[in-house]
Every structure is written in structure tokens, then in C-alpha cells.
Write a protein that holds these residues in place. Sequence first.
Motif, PDB file in Angstrom:
ATOM      1  N   ILE A 143       4.943  -5.144  -1.332  1.00 58.71           N
ATOM      2  CA  ILE A 143       3.923  -6.321  -0.757  1.00 58.71           C
ATOM      3  C   ILE A 143       2.933  -6.829  -1.898  1.00 58.71           C
ATOM      4  CG2 ILE A 143       2.059  -6.285   1.074  1.00 58.71           C
ATOM      5  CD1 ILE A 143       4.591  -5.552   2.117  1.00 58.71           C
ATOM      6  N   ASP A 144       3.075  -8.192  -2.025  1.00 61.98           N
ATOM      7  CA  ASP A 144       2.262  -8.749  -3.220  1.00 61.98           C
ATOM      8  C   ASP A 144       0.958  -9.455  -2.663  1.00 61.98           C
ATOM      9  OD1 ASP A 144       1.696 -10.087  -5.393  1.00 61.98           O
ATOM     10  OD2 ASP A 144       3.336 -11.431  -5.489  1.00 61.98           O
ATOM     11  N   PHE A 145      -0.045  -8.957  -3.309  1.00 60.50           N
ATOM     12  CA  PHE A 145      -1.416  -9.542  -2.993  1.00 60.50           C
ATOM     13  C   PHE A 145      -1.703 -10.622  -3.930  1.00 60.50           C
ATOM     14  CE2 PHE A 145      -1.906  -5.334  -0.866  1.00 60.50           C
ATOM     15  CZ  PHE A 145      -2.617  -5.400   0.138  1.00 60.50           C
TER      16      PHE A 145
ATOM     17  N   ALA B 231       4.720  -0.938  -3.891  1.00 65.39           N
ATOM     18  CA  ALA B 231       6.104  -0.492  -3.402  1.00 65.39           C
ATOM     19  C   ALA B 231       5.714   0.896  -2.778  1.00 65.39           C
ATOM     20  CB  ALA B 231       6.971  -0.413  -4.568  1.00 65.39           C
ATOM     21  N   ILE B 232       5.716   0.774  -1.252  1.00 62.17           N
ATOM     22  CA  ILE B 232       5.546   1.934  -0.581  1.00 62.17           C
ATOM     23  C   ILE B 232       6.424   1.515   0.825  1.00 62.17           C
ATOM     24  CG2 ILE B 232       3.500   1.120   0.487  1.00 62.17           C
ATOM     25  CD1 ILE B 232       2.677   4.007   0.750  1.00 62.17           C
ATOM     26  N   SER B 233       7.017   2.568   1.074  1.00 59.09           N
ATOM     27  CA  SER B 233       7.884   2.471   2.269  1.00 59.09           C
ATOM     28  C   SER B 233       6.916   2.444   3.592  1.00 59.09           C
ATOM     29  CB  SER B 233       8.919   3.463   2.362  1.00 59.09           C
ATOM     30  OG  SER B 233       8.169   4.884   2.630  1.00 59.09           O
ATOM     31  N   ASN B 234       7.764   1.876   4.686  1.00 57.32           N
ATOM     32  CA  ASN B 234       7.158   1.848   6.026  1.00 57.32           C
ATOM     33  C   ASN B 234       6.905   3.187   6.509  1.00 57.32           C
ATOM     34  OD1 ASN B 234       6.713  -0.935   5.876  1.00 57.32           O
ATOM     35  ND2 ASN B 234       8.906  -1.384   6.866  1.00 57.32           N
ATOM     36  N   ALA B 235       7.869   4.189   6.198  1.00 54.20           N
ATOM     37  CA  ALA B 235       7.791   5.361   6.652  1.00 54.20           C
ATOM     38  C   ALA B 235       6.564   6.104   6.131  1.00 54.20           C
ATOM     39  CB  ALA B 235       8.970   6.264   6.389  1.00 54.20           C
ATOM     40  N   LYS B 236       6.317   5.813   4.874  1.00 55.05           N
ATOM     41  CA  LYS B 236       5.406   6.623   4.047  1.00 55.05           C
ATOM     42  C   LYS B 236       3.768   6.183   4.744  1.00 55.05           C
ATOM     43  CE  LYS B 236       5.582   9.179   1.468  1.00 55.05           C
ATOM     44  NZ  LYS B 236       5.577  10.842   1.621  1.00 55.05           N
ATOM     45  N   LEU B 237       3.909   4.985   5.067  1.00 52.77           N
ATOM     46  CA  LEU B 237       2.694   4.236   5.542  1.00 52.77           C
ATOM     47  C   LEU B 237       2.566   4.627   6.888  1.00 52.77           C
ATOM     48  CD1 LEU B 237       2.553   0.437   4.336  1.00 52.77           C
ATOM     49  CD2 LEU B 237       0.802   2.086   3.855  1.00 52.77           C
ATOM     50  N   ALA B 238       3.566   5.005   7.625  1.00 55.34           N
ATOM     51  CA  ALA B 238       3.280   5.254   8.985  1.00 55.34           C
ATOM     52  C   ALA B 238       2.746   7.037   8.970  1.00 55.34           C
ATOM     53  CB  ALA B 238       4.745   5.196   9.766  1.00 55.34           C
TER      54      ALA B 238
ATOM     55  N   LEU C  78      -2.965  -0.122   0.836  1.00 53.62           N
ATOM     56  CA  LEU C  78      -2.110  -0.830  -0.109  1.00 53.62           C
ATOM     57  C   LEU C  78      -2.990  -1.182  -1.166  1.00 53.62           C
ATOM     58  CD1 LEU C  78      -0.392  -3.087   2.537  1.00 53.62           C
ATOM     59  CD2 LEU C  78       0.460  -1.168   1.031  1.00 53.62           C
ATOM     60  N   LEU C  79      -4.518  -1.587  -1.060  1.00 56.45           N
ATOM     61  CA  LEU C  79      -5.407  -2.219  -1.967  1.00 56.45           C
ATOM     62  C   LEU C  79      -5.582  -0.717  -3.052  1.00 56.45           C
ATOM     63  CD1 LEU C  79      -7.888  -3.975  -0.078  1.00 56.45           C
ATOM     64  CD2 LEU C  79      -6.290  -4.950  -1.783  1.00 56.45           C
ATOM     65  N   GLY C  80      -5.817   0.245  -2.307  1.00 56.41           N
ATOM     66  CA  GLY C  80      -5.824   1.475  -3.045  1.00 56.41           C
ATOM     67  C   GLY C  80      -4.799   2.034  -3.960  1.00 56.41           C
ATOM     68  N   LEU C  81      -3.647   1.595  -3.506  1.00 56.97           N
ATOM     69  CA  LEU C  81      -2.476   2.015  -4.245  1.00 56.97           C
ATOM     70  C   LEU C  81      -2.121   1.072  -5.326  1.00 56.97           C
ATOM     71  CD1 LEU C  81      -0.069   3.235  -1.365  1.00 56.97           C
ATOM     72  CD2 LEU C  81      -1.067   4.456  -3.215  1.00 56.97           C
ATOM     73  N   SER C  82      -2.669  -0.510  -5.539  1.00 58.53           N
ATOM     74  CA  SER C  82      -2.263  -1.202  -6.394  1.00 58.53           C
ATOM     75  C   SER C  82      -3.109  -0.605  -7.773  1.00 58.53           C
ATOM     76  CB  SER C  82      -3.082  -2.634  -6.083  1.00 58.53           C
ATOM     77  OG  SER C  82      -4.540  -2.550  -5.765  1.00 58.53           O
ATOM     78  N   ARG C  83      -2.416  -1.351  -8.740  1.00 62.96           N
ATOM     79  CA  ARG C  83      -3.004  -0.950 -10.208  1.00 62.96           C
ATOM     80  C   ARG C  83      -3.963  -2.070 -10.582  1.00 62.96           C
ATOM     81  NH1 ARG C  83       1.404   1.304 -14.652  1.00 62.96           N
ATOM     82  NH2 ARG C  83       2.349   3.042 -13.322  1.00 62.96           N
ATOM     83  N   ALA C  84      -5.052  -1.281 -11.327  1.00 62.91           N
ATOM     84  CA  ALA C  84      -6.489  -2.315 -11.362  1.00 62.91           C
ATOM     85  C   ALA C  84      -5.897  -3.408 -12.518  1.00 62.91           C
ATOM     86  CB  ALA C  84      -7.448  -1.165 -12.139  1.00 62.91           C
TER      87      ALA C  84
END
Length: 422
Positions: free
Chosen positions: A135-137, A79-86, A61-67
Amino acid sequence: MTEASAVASFRRVTPGIVASARLAMANDVPDTTKSEIALLLKKAAPVLGIDGTTYHVMDILLGLSRADDWKGSGRPIVAISNAKLAEYTMRSERTVIRCIRRLVEAGIAAYRDSSTGRRFVYRNDQGEVVAGFGIDFTPARVRVEELTRVVARYQQRLAIELAAKRDIARLSRAIEDMCVAFPDETADVRAELAAIGLLKIDIVARAKETQLLHDRVVGSLPSEHIPFNMASEGDISVTPIINTTLESPSESKNERTRSNERDHNLHNDRYAADLAFEKKLSANPAVEQETFGVAQRDVDTVQGEILGSVSVGLLQAACPEAQAMIGTQFDSWATLSRSGEVLRRMIGLSEAGWADGKQKVGSYAAAAILATVLEKSIRDPEQISKPGGYFRAMIDRALEGKLNLERSLFGLADNRYGKTQK
């Protein structure tokens, strides 16, 4: 975009989820960078109870966030689906859902749910988030100063505990030496030392109790019986290498032959292991047959093969990110070995996995492999999806005689120098 954080009605709300939602609605959010927060959260992972698959999910998730979303009024929403994370983690969707929930309840992320439950982010022409659900960091941004203090306290406590473990080992050996040398004066000391080990107290208090017992035993002996230089920890007959000036590994490979380097390292790095191994063989010739047979090889032999052409200087040059993460410099083999406990926590390796690795290849070689795995996982998290499994695979390759740790370290060091020169 709106700063309200909505939690969908289908979620079972807990106090931790509510607290994270409130942090996500904060207006005064400090600026940070993606790399800084990623390093901070990985250091804080043991304190927050984040390990295993949860650690892996957080890393993705951290890697997918924009700098750019970690600065100014941006909101680092993924914004990534649970299926893709799985699919990425090779786990079930239920496992991924539980992992995300752990991140939210740990106070570093928050749910930002849409009415349909879908996760998506809309951006304007400038790349700013207009509307985002996922997922908001933002809670991690809000807590950056607090987490920095938490990590500092944790590392300080860990250093104190490691020092206490060394004191217990040193004092216990000293007490045992006195029991062997003066059995009449120390008849009940062994039982007292064993009783201290059974006390339900923390390791620092146990070290103090062991120190008190040691002082009492020394004080009870007549002055002519007080031994000197007992149980010196870390004594070794290897001549230290005092020249610590490093050069680029790529340059060193071009300017000198490998045979001289290998002979030099074999003399300095493998002397102690080879000496112990020769003593074992002379005491039991049958061990030699087992060692060089197909069934089993001696741990000292395996460690000597792994570290035969690996120096501490090479490890230090190849693993700067790992050293920065744990706050320790690999300036000696003893320091590297003592850092193993912290390193294994950073990659989410279990205590059993760490103990098994040390038993198979030796503590120094296992720590060197662990540092290499951590360095690789920091530089390229997507390449190493399961650092703990990667460590075990390297241990297995070492037992088969197929591990070339030197080549991996030279590759890491060359990449580091190449980036520096650019």
C-alpha cells in the motif's frame, strides 16, 4: 526504485483507483514528515469519508510506514498482509480489503501490486527502498497542500455551523420568552418557528430565517413591551478562575495537599451541577431514592463525581495533541462542550454513541472523556485500537463509579512535561 504503480489484473478498477495510481507515479513529490501527514490525514478524515474501521486501518498503516520514506525520493510503502491487518483490527479480511479500497478511492493511497499479489519491501544497506509492493501512500504526499486547504475550509465551515446552532438556540429561547410574556401579540409565532425547523435548508440559512423572525417579532411589539437581556446564553453564577498560569502537575502534586485542591475544584466546577441537582431533589423526593439506589443514578451526580477534581487547566495541559488536531484551545467548559462534535468525528464515534454518552454522564463530562480518548489515541494508536469503544467503556466505568479521569489526565500531563524536559 521504479516509480510506476502497477494495479493487479484481479482488481476491479474504478476511476478513483486509476486517479490514485496516477498520483503515485508523480515525480515531483513534496517533502513532509510522518507525524505531519498522520495529523493532516486524521483531520481530513471526515471530509474524505474515512471513519470506523477504515480510520483504524489507516492509522495502523501510517504507523507501520518508515519516517525516512516520507522525504526525498522515498516512497512510503507498507507491506502487511490482509490477514495480519484483520488480526490487528479484529475484523474479517473482507472488511479489511474494503477499508483499503476506500483509502485508495479517497486518493490518499494507491495499490502497488506484485505479480503474485504478495506484499514485500526490499531495501539496500542505506535503508532505501529498492523494490516494494504493498500500500503506497505517495498520493497523500502529492496532495499534502491540497489536503491542508481542504482541512482549513472544513474547520472554517464547522465553526460557522456551530455558531449557527448557537444562534438558533439563543434566538429560539428569546422568541419563546416573548411568546410567554406577550401571548396576544405573538399568537402565530410558535407555528412560524416550528415551520422554520422543518424547512429543507442548511443550518446557516435556518439561523438567518430564525434571526429574521426574531427581529420581526421584536419590531411588532410596542416599545414599552420590548424586553431586555432576554435568554442570555451561558449565564452562570460561578466565579471565573482568572489565574491561568500552569505548573507541572508532578510538581503541584508534591507541593500541596490534595484536600485543598479538591475543595477548591468542588466549589468552582460542581456548583452549577449541584444547584440543579438539589432543586430536582427538592421538587421530587422520590428521585433521591432512585439516584442513590442500584438501578439508576442522576446524570448531575455522575458528572460531579467525574469532574469533581478535574479543572479546565488540567485538561488543557493534558490534551495538547487533541487541541492541535481540532484547532481549538480548551480554555473553558463551554468551549470544551462545543468541541464535542468535532472530537467525536476525530475518533470515529457515531452520533448515537455521542448522544448516549452525554445523556448518561452530562455534556461536560462526556466532552472531557472524549478529549482524553483522542489524546491517548494520538499518542499511542496501538494501545487504543477502537477509540469509539474505548469511549463507551469509560462511560460505563463512570456509571459504575470506577472511572478516575483525574489520574488519567495527570498521567498524560506528566508524560508531556517529561518529554518537554528531556
